[in-house]
Design an enzyme around this catalytic site. Structure first.
Site, mmCIF file in Angstrom:
data_model
loop_
_atom_site.group_PDB
_atom_site.id
_atom_site.type_symbol
_atom_site.label_atom_id
_atom_site.label_comp_id
_atom_site.label_asym_id
_atom_site.label_seq_id
_atom_site.Cartn_x
_atom_site.Cartn_y
_atom_site.Cartn_z
ATOM 1 C CD GLU A 107 -2.928 -0.881 -0.035
ATOM 2 O OE1 GLU A 107 -3.409 0.245 -0.275
ATOM 3 O OE2 GLU A 107 -3.140 -1.878 -0.752
ATOM 4 C CB SER A 384 -44.137 -28.480 48.113
ATOM 5 O OG SER A 384 -45.492 -28.638 48.451
#
Length: 690
Positions: A107, A384
């Site tokens: 680049e 319960s």
């Protein structure tokens, strides 16, 4: 003597010499003037705000959406969370030099020598563009690319180009080369929604950027100019050619020797699809809860969770979670459904000492991300299974004994007249017998004795959610307006297993932001029960599993637990079936029922049946993955709750009261017997999976 031509005479004359000097002076002045003008234009362009305002940069401007990584309990990455941009930020100093050189070769080879723009490359590109009659070739440096990606658009105009050069020039002077290169490497696009070098390395090679080889680095560097064309998964041959061009450039600039190039140019691409994200993340019910907890408990916005570059360390034990998922996949542990609706289930398990969530399964099938999770979102009356937390542990705290005799005879307090599962009474029973065989009348009588307020206060201390209408004696039998989620109940039982402390259950240990700052506060430990209470309660609940209604949950190691079942609103059958229990290593709660419970969809079993068996199978597998933990709460052998005396005949049958709208009958069942009759709001009848 011959005479010279007139022209020769003119050139040698003083007048001719003066003309030459004048021309020379004019040319010199012209060039000097041009230089001055150029310098003035350059100075005006770069150093004043006349043409473009002088920008001010800082590193925060380059903070982009970043992928969040979720880790398990052992620090291993489990999943990556991200939005449209999958980006994982890295620091430049952590990257291998050959990777940086590959990017520069592809680049901007002169990156470390130009002032932000490359005049040589610009002249070359300008000539090409003039010949083409349009902007056909660029000469953007890495700095210019970064400026364009972050601050500008990709439009190809001279105005945008001049502004790009202007900003690049100032950016280099304000941030410096290394900072710019680091931001660039984290910003560039590599195709398929992948941004930044780290995410690209993981996606294309299933490894971190620090582990990339030279030829792999060149492959990624080659993608930058055109990720669509040079995608190795779609165009491997073109990608290979582009990679070798990058390698050649590395040789040209002295970053790679000829011998190494000759070796690398024949290497295959060696990409790996293993790094590509799966359509669904693993252990989805658990990870959904991690996301919900980050947002709801720790106050992190959803957008930040997905794009804030967070590191989330969780309590996930993949092996234990896998046990839970495997148990839920075993059809033999579930009953058949009714009509077009199957029996659903949910499980939540925590470490009693830390309340770290060990496993979550929110249903028999996972349907959608962050969808309905029954383990954490569903609220049902626990029957319960609530008795130990709201009645018996508070009674022990108040000084009652496990051998205390409790009345089991016709009882009416106000308009409330509880009954036992078989509609019989036994005169008097010990607390041990009442718990083991899940008698209802003694539980209601005892809650009335110690005060409903004490039971409510205990549930509040345990962090269990209550409705304002829950302050009544039916709470003794688990009758609740809204109810509990399995994770709530597992957390409550964890307090009995750890010696009496409430620790808020959590799936997240710590979250670090992109600046490595911790975001999660330390867990608090709140004392709720005395250790003696926990020891006595554990002995009572071990008797439930060894001798009473919870024998289906029995293992070769000591287990304490309690069953719970609620009766259908209308008709016969049951609505919800629960089992909750613990060992020193794990506390868990299991729920089974229908998402839309009504007369057409009733359970034909109780909490002591399928839920207890599923609990047993999960805990057995989880204990194989956990180190054994000593606990003096489990010392000794629970006394056998002697069979109760012959039941007294029930009182004469009277006309049953009509159940008005707004009430339901909730009967907690253990074994195959009805346990209780508790009014519950009609809202509990509707679908809870919407």
């Amino acid at each position: 003597m011959d005479k010279k031509p007139d022209s020769a005479q003119d050139s040698n004359s003083p007048t001719g010499s003066k003309n030459k000097r004048r021309i020379l002076i004019v040319l010199v002045c012209f060039f000097v003037g041009m230089i001055v003008v150029i310098l003035a234009v350059v100075t005006t362009f770069f150093y004043t705000g006349i043409i473009y305002p002088k920008p001010a940069f800082n590193s925060a401007m380059f903070q982009m959406p970043s992928t969040t990584i979720v880790y398990d309990y052992h620090g291993r990455a489990v999943v990556e969370l991200h939005g449209p941009q999958n980006r994982i930020a890295v620091e430049l100093e952590g990257l291998p030099p050959h990777l940086v050189h590959a990017i520069l070769a592809a680049e901007d080879a002169r990156f470390y020598s130009h002032p932000g723009f490359d005049s040589r490359a610009m002249a070359r590109a300008a000539l090409a563009n003039l010949q083409a009659g349009e902007i056909d070739e660029g000469a953007s440096t890495i700095t210019q690319q970064l400026v364009r990606n972050v601050f500008l658009t990709a439009e190809q105009t001279w105005a945008r180009k001049f502004k790009e050069i202007h900003m690049a020039f100032h950016l280099e002077r304000q941030l410096g080369k290394d900072a710019i290169l680091e931001h660039y490497l984290n910003a560039i696009y590599f195709g398929d929604g992948i941004y930044g070098i780290e995410a690209a390395a993981r996606y294309y090679f299933n490894k971190g950027s620090a582990e990339l080889e030279v030829h792999e680095s060149a492959t990624l560097a080659g993608l930058v100019c055109n990720p669509g064309i040079y995608n190795p998964f779609r165009n491997p041959q073109q990608t290979l050619q582009r990679r070798n061009i990058v390698l050649q450039r590395m040789v040209r600039h002295g970053w790679l020797d000829d011998h190494k190039y000759a070796e690398l140019q024949h290497q295959p691409l060696a990409t790996s699809t293993d790094g590509r994200p799966a359509e669904e993340y693993p252990h989805p019910f658990f990870l959904d809860q991690v996301i919900e907890e980050a947002i709801r408990v720790h106050g992190i916005p959803a957008e930040e969770v997905y794009s804030g570059g967070l590191r989330i360390y969780t309590t996930l034990h993949p092996e234990i979670q896998a046990v839970a998922e495997r148990v839920f996949a075993d059809a033999s542990l579930f009953p058949g459904g009714s009509g077009d609706q199957g029996v659903e289930a949910a499980l939540a398990a925590v470490d009693p000492q830390t309340s770290y969530v060990l496993a979550l399964v929110g249903g028999r099938e996972y349907s959608s991300r962050r969808g309905f999770n029954r383990a954490t979102m569903m609220k049902r009356a626990p029957g319960s299974a609530l008795k130990p937390l709201v009645v018996y542990a508070p009674a022990l705290e108040a000084g009652w004994s496990t051998t205390a005799l409790l009345p089991d005879q016709p009882l009416k307090i106000g308009d409330y007249a509880p009954r036992n599962y078989d509609h019989n009474f036994r005169g008097k029973v010990t607390m041990n017998q009442a718990v083991a065989w899940s008698y209802n009348v003694p539980a209601v009588w005892l809650l009335n004795e110690i005060g409903v307020a004490r039971g409510i206060d205990t549930l509040n201390q345990l962090g269990l959610p209550l409705h304002e209408n829950d302050c009544n004696l039916s709470l003794a039998l688990g009758g609740m307006t809204t109810g509990l989620a399995p994770l709530d109940l597992a957390s409550g039982y964890a307090a009995l297993a750890n010696g009496g402390y409430r620790v808020e259950p959590r799936t997240i240990i710590q979250i670090y932001d992109r600046h490595n700052r911790p975001l999660v506060e330390e867990q608090f430990r709140q004392p709720v029960f005395e250790k003696k209470t926990c020891r006595d309660m554990t002995m009572l609940l071990r008797a439930v599993v060894m001798y009473g209604t919870g024998q289906g949950a029995g293992l070769s190691v000591p287990v304490a637990g309690k069953t719970g079942t609620t009766e259908q609103v209308k008709g016969t059958g049951n609505r919800d079936a629960w089992f909750a229990g613990y060992t020193p290593e794990v506390a868990a709660a299991v729920w089974m029922g229908y998402d839309q419970p009504d007369a057409g969809y009733a359970l034909g079993f109780t909490g002591g049946n399928y839920p207890a068996r599923l609990f047993r199978e999960f805990v057995a597998g989880a204990l194989e993955e956990l180190p054994a933990r000593e606990s003096d709460l489990f010392l000794g052998q629970p006394p056998y709750p002697a069979p109760p005396p012959k039941p007294e005949p029930p009182p004469e049958e009277k006309e049953e009261p009509v159940i008005e709208d707004g009430q339901t009958a909730v009967d907690a069942k253990e074994g195959e017997h009805l346990e209780e009759f508790v009014p519950v709001p009609v809202s509990e009848q509707g679908s809870e999976a919407d």
